[in-house]
Design a protein around this motif. Sequence first.
Motif, mmCIF file in Angstrom:
data_model
loop_
_atom_site.group_PDB
_atom_site.id
_atom_site.type_symbol
_atom_site.label_atom_id
_atom_site.label_comp_id
_atom_site.label_asym_id
_atom_site.label_seq_id
_atom_site.Cartn_x
_atom_site.Cartn_y
_atom_site.Cartn_z
ATOM 1 N N TRP A 1 18.909 2.208 -8.516
ATOM 2 C CA TRP A 1 18.614 1.739 -9.817
ATOM 3 C C TRP A 1 17.221 0.949 -9.863
ATOM 4 O O TRP A 1 16.734 1.146 -10.946
ATOM 5 C CB TRP A 1 19.513 0.663 -10.299
ATOM 6 N N LEU A 2 16.581 0.596 -8.764
ATOM 7 C CA LEU A 2 15.184 0.081 -8.742
ATOM 8 C C LEU A 2 14.424 1.545 -8.889
ATOM 9 O O LEU A 2 14.671 2.609 -8.548
ATOM 10 C CB LEU A 2 14.828 -0.552 -7.469
ATOM 11 N N ARG A 3 13.056 1.148 -9.436
ATOM 12 C CA ARG A 3 12.089 2.041 -9.914
ATOM 13 C C ARG A 3 10.880 1.793 -9.070
ATOM 14 O O ARG A 3 10.758 0.439 -8.928
ATOM 15 C CB ARG A 3 11.949 2.223 -11.283
ATOM 16 N N GLU A 4 10.102 2.572 -8.651
ATOM 17 C CA GLU A 4 8.825 2.442 -7.990
ATOM 18 C C GLU A 4 7.771 1.678 -8.984
ATOM 19 O O GLU A 4 7.727 2.221 -10.215
ATOM 20 C CB GLU A 4 8.274 3.695 -7.373
ATOM 21 N N HIS A 5 7.042 0.667 -8.711
ATOM 22 C CA HIS A 5 5.977 0.113 -9.239
ATOM 23 C C HIS A 5 4.819 -0.026 -8.518
ATOM 24 O O HIS A 5 4.500 -0.986 -8.174
ATOM 25 C CB HIS A 5 6.369 -1.374 -9.844
ATOM 26 N N PRO A 6 4.099 1.106 -8.270
ATOM 27 C CA PRO A 6 2.984 1.102 -7.395
ATOM 28 C C PRO A 6 1.878 0.200 -7.691
ATOM 29 O O PRO A 6 1.483 0.198 -9.023
ATOM 30 C CB PRO A 6 2.219 2.709 -7.409
ATOM 31 N N THR A 7 1.410 -0.401 -6.892
ATOM 32 C CA THR A 7 0.300 -1.396 -7.133
ATOM 33 C C THR A 7 -1.031 -0.511 -7.047
ATOM 34 O O THR A 7 -1.083 0.433 -6.663
ATOM 35 C CB THR A 7 0.162 -2.517 -6.133
ATOM 36 N N ARG B 1 0.792 -1.190 0.045
ATOM 37 C CA ARG B 1 -0.071 -0.119 0.030
ATOM 38 C C ARG B 1 0.727 1.315 -0.065
ATOM 39 O O ARG B 1 0.208 2.516 0.234
ATOM 40 C CB ARG B 1 -0.925 0.058 1.228
ATOM 41 N N SER B 2 2.280 1.042 -0.130
ATOM 42 C CA SER B 2 3.179 2.314 -0.020
ATOM 43 C C SER B 2 3.318 2.656 -1.277
ATOM 44 O O SER B 2 3.693 1.881 -2.532
ATOM 45 C CB SER B 2 4.143 1.794 0.476
ATOM 46 N N MET B 3 3.605 4.120 -1.690
ATOM 47 C CA MET B 3 3.958 4.518 -3.072
ATOM 48 C C MET B 3 5.537 4.589 -3.210
ATOM 49 O O MET B 3 5.925 4.940 -4.160
ATOM 50 C CB MET B 3 3.223 6.044 -3.362
ATOM 51 N N HIS B 4 6.114 4.422 -1.750
ATOM 52 C CA HIS B 4 7.610 4.331 -1.917
ATOM 53 C C HIS B 4 8.006 3.249 -1.332
ATOM 54 O O HIS B 4 8.883 3.128 -0.386
ATOM 55 C CB HIS B 4 7.827 5.550 -0.825
ATOM 56 N N ALA C 1 -4.920 3.652 -2.157
ATOM 57 C CA ALA C 1 -4.790 4.115 -0.744
ATOM 58 C C ALA C 1 -4.372 5.855 -0.705
ATOM 59 O O ALA C 1 -4.924 6.201 0.289
ATOM 60 C CB ALA C 1 -3.614 3.467 -0.287
ATOM 61 N N GLY C 2 -3.735 6.199 -1.834
ATOM 62 C CA GLY C 2 -3.545 7.749 -2.090
ATOM 63 C C GLY C 2 -2.706 8.213 -0.624
ATOM 64 O O GLY C 2 -1.759 7.478 -0.596
ATOM 65 N N GLY C 3 -3.218 9.143 0.080
ATOM 66 C CA GLY C 3 -2.483 9.877 0.914
ATOM 67 C C GLY C 3 -2.574 9.213 2.405
ATOM 68 O O GLY C 3 -2.473 9.906 3.389
ATOM 69 N N GLY C 4 -3.449 8.213 2.431
ATOM 70 C CA GLY C 4 -3.965 7.597 3.900
ATOM 71 C C GLY C 4 -2.686 6.985 4.462
ATOM 72 O O GLY C 4 -1.498 7.087 4.185
ATOM 73 N N ASN C 5 -2.835 6.738 5.694
ATOM 74 C CA ASN C 5 -2.101 6.229 6.795
ATOM 75 C C ASN C 5 -1.483 4.945 6.409
ATOM 76 O O ASN C 5 -2.468 3.893 6.290
ATOM 77 C CB ASN C 5 -2.431 6.218 8.185
#
Length: 464
Positions: free
Chosen positions: A233-239, A106-109, A245-249
Motif C-alpha cells: 500500500w505504500l508508494r515511493e516518494h523519491p526525494t 538516495r534510493s528510488m526504491h 542520484a539517478g543510477g549511481g551506486n
Amino acid sequence: MAETVAPTVAEPAQPGSTRRERTGWYFYDWANSAFQTTVITVFLGPFLTTVTKLAAGCELGADSCDGYVHPLGIRVSPGSYYPYLVSLSVLLTVFVLPVIGAVADRSMHKKRLLGVAAFIGAGATIAFAFVTGERYLLGGALFLIANIAFGAAIVVYNSFLPQLGGPDDRDSISSRGWAVGYLGGGLLLALNLVAVSMLSEEGNPQRTLDLARWSIVSAGVWWAAFTLLPLRWLREHPTAEALHAGGGNVLTDGFRQLGRTLREIRAYPLTLFFLLAFLVFNDGIQTVITLASQYGTEELRLEQSTLIVTILLVQFLAFGGALALGALARRIGAWKTVLLSLVLWTAVIVAAFRLPAEAPLPFMILGGCIGLVLGGSQALSRSLFSQLIPAGKEGEYYGFYEISDKGTSWLGPLAFGLVFQLTASYRVGLVSLLIFFVVGFALLAAVPMRRAIVAAGNTPPRVL
C-alpha cells in the motif's frame, strides 16, 4: 482527516498520500511491534540466558549456576551474556543506522529497502526455531541480526512520515501509527502468554523453554506477514537527492552523503538542540520501561503474574493514550503536549517511589498511567522531529534520531545502578531518574520550535 495536503514552498507535495497509503504505514508499526513486545520485553532475555546456562554445563531449571561460556575465547557468565549482546547491538546500530538513512534518502526504491530490512529481521527471529540445546552462539548472532535490522527498518519507516502529510497532519498520523503498533504488539503478546499458561507443565522446564522459543518464532512470522501490507500500500516518494542520484551506486553515494550531512548539520543548531532534549528525556522513559519489572520483583516483591498483567495493561492502554495525546496535540500543539507528558512522567516516578510493597493493585494502576502517557510522548516526539528535518534528508536525520532512542539508553540504567550501589535502595535509585525528566523538560522548553522549523526550511504547523 484530509486526504491530500497542499504543497508548501519548503516541502514537496504528497500527491500519493491517500488513506490507503497511510493505513499501510500504520500497519508496519503493527507488524514490527511484535518483536519489541514478545521478543525483547518478555521472552528473549530469559530464554537466551537459559540456553547459555545449559552451554555452561548447568542443569535446566537450576536456581544458581557457577559455570561460564567462552564466546570468542572470552570468559562470560551466563547471566551477563544477554546484557553484553544488547550493548554490542547498541554499539553496532550507532554506526549502521545513519548509513541506512543516507542510503534511503538516495534510493528510488525506499519501500524495497524497508522490505529487505524487515524480512532480514523477521527471518532471523523465525530462525530461533533452531536455537535448541546449547546453541547460545547461534541465538546471540540471530539476536544481533534481528535487532540491527529492526532499527534499520524503523529508520526507513520513519522517513516516510514527512511525505504522508503536511505540518498540520503529522501529529495525528504519527499518533495513529504508534497506537496501532501498541495494539498489534499487545495482541500477539496476549496470545503467546495465554498459550504459555495453558500448555506449560509444572516441573517440566524443558516444556517452558520450548514454549518461549516458539513464542519468539511467532513474533518473526507476525512481523513478516504483516509487513506485506505496507509493502503493497505504500508508494515511493523519491526525494530530490534520489532523483539527482539517478543510477549511481546508492551505497557509496549514501556514505558520501552522510559525510556531507555530518559536516552540514552544524548549520541546524536548533535541530541538534531538540535531539539533545530528546536524548535526555527519552533515556528516562526507556529506563523506566526497562527497570519496571526489576523494581516490581526486587523492591515491591510482586508475583510474576502481576508483572505480566501489568505489561499487557500498559500495551493496550498505550493504544488509547497515543490517540488521546494526539487529539490533545491538535488543540494545544505537539510541543506543549510533549512538555505536559514529561510533567506526567515526573508524577509517575514520584508515585512509584511511594508504592507499598506486596500490593499488586497500586502497581497495576501505575502501570496503566504509564501506558496512557507512554505512546503519546513517543509518537509526538517523532512527529515534532519531522518538522525539523531539511527536505530530502529524512532518512539520515531519523538515523540520528534512532541512535538517540537506542544508542544512549545506558545513561539511565547507569545512574540507577550507581545510586543503588551507594544506597542499597531501589526506591532511591528510581528517584534518581527524575533528573532525566526535569532536565529534558528544561531543554525541550528552551527550543524555539517555530524558529527551529523555519530554520530547517519547513513551514510550521498552525498550532505548536
